[in-house]
Scaffold this motif. Structure first.
Motif, mmCIF file in Angstrom:
data_model
loop_
_atom_site.group_PDB
_atom_site.id
_atom_site.type_symbol
_atom_site.label_atom_id
_atom_site.label_comp_id
_atom_site.label_asym_id
_atom_site.label_seq_id
_atom_site.Cartn_x
_atom_site.Cartn_y
_atom_site.Cartn_z
ATOM 1 N N UNK A 194 0.853 -1.191 0.000
ATOM 2 C CA UNK A 194 0.000 0.000 0.000
ATOM 3 C C UNK A 194 0.884 1.235 0.000
ATOM 4 N N UNK A 195 0.594 2.160 -0.922
ATOM 5 C CA UNK A 195 1.406 3.356 -1.080
ATOM 6 C C UNK A 195 0.554 4.601 -0.896
ATOM 7 N N UNK A 241 7.803 4.307 -4.911
ATOM 8 C CA UNK A 241 8.338 4.729 -3.637
ATOM 9 C C UNK A 241 8.353 3.591 -2.624
ATOM 10 N N UNK A 242 8.341 3.962 -1.338
ATOM 11 C CA UNK A 242 8.370 2.998 -0.242
ATOM 12 C C UNK A 242 6.954 2.708 0.227
ATOM 13 N N UNK A 243 6.581 1.433 0.374
ATOM 14 C CA UNK A 243 5.218 1.123 0.820
ATOM 15 C C UNK A 243 4.936 1.690 2.207
ATOM 16 N N UNK A 244 3.713 2.136 2.403
ATOM 17 C CA UNK A 244 3.249 2.593 3.706
ATOM 18 C C UNK A 244 2.994 1.391 4.612
ATOM 19 N N UNK A 245 2.635 0.275 4.004
ATOM 20 C CA UNK A 245 2.266 -0.937 4.738
ATOM 21 C C UNK A 245 2.240 -2.081 3.739
ATOM 22 N N UNK A 246 2.567 -3.301 4.185
ATOM 23 C CA UNK A 246 2.512 -4.471 3.316
ATOM 24 C C UNK A 246 1.909 -5.649 4.066
ATOM 25 N N UNK A 247 1.195 -6.489 3.347
ATOM 26 C CA UNK A 247 0.666 -7.723 3.923
ATOM 27 C C UNK A 247 0.898 -8.855 2.933
ATOM 28 N N UNK A 248 1.379 -9.987 3.431
ATOM 29 C CA UNK A 248 1.511 -11.208 2.644
ATOM 30 C C UNK A 248 0.512 -12.218 3.176
ATOM 31 N N UNK A 249 -0.025 -13.053 2.303
ATOM 32 C CA UNK A 249 -1.033 -14.025 2.716
ATOM 33 C C UNK A 249 -1.227 -15.061 1.638
#
Length: 275
Positions: free
Chosen positions: A220-221, A233-241
């Motif tokens: 999420x950016x 850019x740099x992600x604000x948050x990431x989730x793997x699943x």
């Protein structure tokens, strides 16, 4: 922790009391979606070198109910963090939405608390149109933001990523509006593994055993930072699943920047439709 797990968890599929496979080549759509209730145990996966986090533990309850013309979703996440000096902080995130079945309207509310005191609130509603749409916030401040063309709502995003993975697509980049941040829609990039048949072997979750799945990583950016940098850019948050073809998710990893939390599903109840 500014945001909890972004709403990228979908719904379970129930036919005659058991999950039904959707043949490859046949698109997944809202007709395969009904409700479920899943509980996850959260533990610290790793803390980065610049982090002061020594321990993390908690739980998340995710519930989807079929409202016939749409879905109501409730997610409650509790996370206790311990720093290297032994100080503990407990954060609670309570998130709820209603999304219409056609993926065009969303009502959302998020309350985050730290040490029992409310730290932030987000509330509003959104309408998606062919040219973009609008999100109207009531909390934290009353304001209106235009949505970019192609914006997806949470359940519509779940269906889109599943269909992309089943079609052999490896990357899907779209704007997403889930109501978890007062800044409005975010740019997302989803990277998907090859579709895998019948990956679940745990007898606790019989509804998932016959189903195909794909591992995904969703970044999420912030849209303002993306436009200023001229790239992702740099992600604000990431989730793997791991996403199963009915939308149920397991093997979660939530990356908050300084630390990563592992989420394992410990309970799953498939809920019949009342319609």
């Amino acid at each position: 922790m500014r945001r909890g797990l972004a709403l990228v968890l979908g719904m379970a599929c129930l036919v005659g009391g058991a999950a039904a496979q959707v043949p490859l080549g046949t698109p997944i759509d809202a007709r395969q979606m009904v409700g479920h209730r899943a509980a996850y145990r959260l533990v610290l996966d790793r803390a980065r070198d610049n982090s002061d986090i020594a321990q993390a533990s908690g739980a998340m309850l995710f519930e989807v109910l079929d409202a016939c013309d749409g879905w109501t979703v409730r997610q409650r996440l509790t996370l206790k963090l311990t720093d290297r000096d032994g100080n503990e902080t407990e954060t609670v995130s309570d998130y709820s939405t209603y999304e219409t079945r056609d993926g065009t309207r969303l009502r959302f509310a998020l309350t985050q608390s730290s040490q029992g005191a409310v730290s932030s609130q987000v509330q509003g509603e959104a309408e998606v149109t062919a040219t973009g749409g609008t999100v109207r916030f009531a909390q934290p401040n009353a304001r209106e933001i235009a949505l970019p063309a192609g914006t997806l709502l949470p359940m519509a995003h779940t269906i889109a990523t599943l269909n992309a993975a089943r079609a052999g697509t490896r990357i899907l980049a779209v704007p997403l509006l889930d109501g978890t941040t007062a800044s409005g829609p975010q740019d997302t990039t989803t990277v998907m593994s090859a579709w895998q048949a019948a990956a679940m072997t745990d007898p606790r979750f019989p509804a998932l055993i016959p189903l195909g799945s794909s591992r995904m990583r969703i970044a999420f950016f912030d849209r303002d930072q993306t436009s200023q940098s001229g790239g992702a850019g740099t992600p604000d948050y990431e989730v793997s699943l791991r996403y199963y073809e009915n939308g149920v998710a397991d093997e979660l990893k939530m990356d908050f920047g300084e630390f990563v939390v592992d989420g394992r599903m410990v309970e799953l109840a498939v809920l019949p439709s009342p319609c």
